[in-house]
Design an enzyme around this catalytic site. Structure first.
Site, mmCIF file in Angstrom:
data_model
loop_
_atom_site.group_PDB
_atom_site.id
_atom_site.type_symbol
_atom_site.label_atom_id
_atom_site.label_comp_id
_atom_site.label_asym_id
_atom_site.label_seq_id
_atom_site.Cartn_x
_atom_site.Cartn_y
_atom_site.Cartn_z
ATOM 1 C CD GLN A 111 -3.669 -4.324 6.336
ATOM 2 O OE1 GLN A 111 -3.798 -3.289 5.684
ATOM 3 N NE2 GLN A 111 -4.071 -5.488 5.884
ATOM 4 C CG ASP A 119 -9.740 0.030 5.049
ATOM 5 O OD1 ASP A 119 -9.529 -0.553 3.976
ATOM 6 O OD2 ASP A 119 -8.983 -0.039 6.033
ATOM 7 C CE LYS A 162 -3.870 -2.445 2.081
ATOM 8 N NZ LYS A 162 -4.702 -2.773 3.243
#
Ligand code: GUN
Length: 325
Positions: A115, A138, A71
């Site tokens: 994460q 997200d 990422k």
């Protein structure tokens, strides 16, 4: 082609049966990233703004390390600013909430990604709910989940967005299609169901309590496997000619298991196990799916690459919205 007077030998038909076409996640991911890089360049040129993504990782989960590294690297390659916060496994919920509060308050931060999974001592729900919904790249915050379920424009979860892009950019019909998702997670199953419904698919979500799974999955023109069990979806679950999207990423370390899963590709995979200690397989049994499906996504090289591309696009979207663009 058959010559004059020749008849087709049934054995030959069996041998020449077509294998499923592989849907190339890398090609679609590159296309999306190219578009995002161009838009970032334009945002810089016209508004002097460089979007910034902060990725937070807690603890040392090996898979999470790899995902986070991808990422951050991809952000930089596309011209985004990115910050990586690696926190020790003993981090408390309160410490993480303080960090998020600080990131919410920073005007130069457009996207915040924590994460998952977090160490089990951390209250994941409180952490997700602490992220400013406008920076929730997200799409996990309840406000964004709610907007998605209402069919409103929002930041939607990255893997589901990537799956839709893969289908649309391969001209796979969604409207009116029977779609079946195996798995009801917040990250993939539920949001991809919403995105498919928005596009007029008929949607069924199956899960661990579903009775007679294969009788349902076999009706699906588009079958999405997101359960986290290596090779779980077999030939018997697949409608002939269906498109099978494999969201799973599982490590296989056992050579006998690799031989069973990979068919013609087994030797190559066993070499990978010997070199690296493991090879990756999805939630779909690749050798069996190849015999029945019309198209399938490979693992690696399928959906995983699209998740990162969709994250880049969500960060750009968040940056534009925050600036009223
Ligand atoms: N872990 C597995 N997939 C994801 C994802 O899409 N986002 C985050 N934050 N964590 C994940």
């Amino acid at each position: 082609m058959l010559g004059f007077g020749e008849t087709m030998n049934p054995m030959k038909i069996e041998c020449e049966k077509k294998r499923a076409q592989l849907l190339d996640g890398a090609r679609v991911a590159e296309e999306i990233k190219r578009e995002v890089a161009e838009d970032i360049e334009r945002l810089k040129r016209e508004h002097g703004a460089v979007p910034c993504l902060v990725v937070v990782r807690v603890g040392e989960d090996p898979a999470s390390r790899v995902y986070v590294r991808n990422k951050v690297r991809t952000s930089e390659a596309l011209g985004l600013r990115s910050e990586h916060r690696a926190l020790k496994a003993e981090t408390t919920t309160e410490e993480l909430l303080n960090l998020i509060e600080g990131l919410n308050a920073r005007d130069d931060v457009d996207g915040i990604l924590v994460q998952l999974p977090l160490p089990k001592e951390i209250d994941e729900r409180r952490v997700i709910e602490a992220i400013d919904p406008a920076k929730d790249v997200d799409g996990f915050h309840p406000i964004n989940v709610g907007r998605l379920s209402l069919g409103q424009e929002t930041l939607a979860p990255c893997t589901p967005v990537g799956i839709i892009e893969l289908l649309e950019r391969n001209a796979i019909t969604i409207s009116g299609a029977n779609s079946c998702i195996v798995g009801r997670s917040q990250i993939v199953g539920r949001p991809v169901a919403q995105l498919l419904l928005q596009r007029d698919a008929t949607v069924i979500i199956c899960h661990s309590r579903t009775r007679d799974l294969s009788s349902i999955t076999r009706q699906a023109d588009v079958l999405i496997a997101a359960i986290g069990r290596p090779g779980f979806i077999k030939g018997e679950h697949i409608k002939p000619g269906a498109t099978v999207i494999d969201v799973g990423i599982n490590r296989v370390t056992d050579e006998a298991q690799a031989r069973e899963l990979f068919g013609e590709e087994a030797e190559k995979r066993i070499e990978i196990i010997r070199a690296r200690g493991y090879t990756l397989v999805g939630d779909v049994h690749p050798a069996e799916a190849d015999q029945v499906a019309g198209r399938r996504t490979p693992v690696p090289g399928g959906v995983g690459l699209l998740t990162v591309a969709a994250l880049m696009r969500n960060t750009l979207k968040a940056a534009r919205w925050r600036r009223g663009l």
